[in-house]
Design a protein around this motif. Structure first.
Motif: not given
Length: 81
Positions: A16-17, A49-55, A62-64, A68-77
């Motif tokens: 999801r990149a 989104f990358l500048a303001n909202d991506l965790p 986070y790599h992935f 739909d939500s922009g949240q971290r996918w599972e426990k990715c690096e």
């Protein structure tokens, strides 16, 4: 809107990149695959989104992420790019 954050799904099913997606939008614009304004809007939405909202952790993303939500996918690096 299909992609509310402007992100682009990669070919890998688990992925999801966005990285190469921005490059492909630039190439698509140069080759006139879509209207310039449409591509420009998507690029701006993605970068906003990358500048303001991506965790992130201290500026590393986070790599992935979930498409739909922009949240971290599972426990990715974390990724520096």
């Amino acid at each position: 809107m299909r992609w509310p954050m402007g992100t682009i799904r990669e070919r890998c099913q688990a992925s999801r990149a966005t990285g190469f997606g921005l490059t492909s939008l630039c190439i698509g614009d140069q080759r006139e695959y879509r209207k310039h304004a449409e591509i420009l809007e998507r690029v701006r939405k993605t970068l906003k989104f990358l500048a303001n909202d991506l965790p992130n952790e201290r500026g590393f993303f986070y790599h992935f992420i979930h498409m739909d939500s922009g949240q971290r996918w599972e426990k990715c690096e974390l990724s520096s790019h």
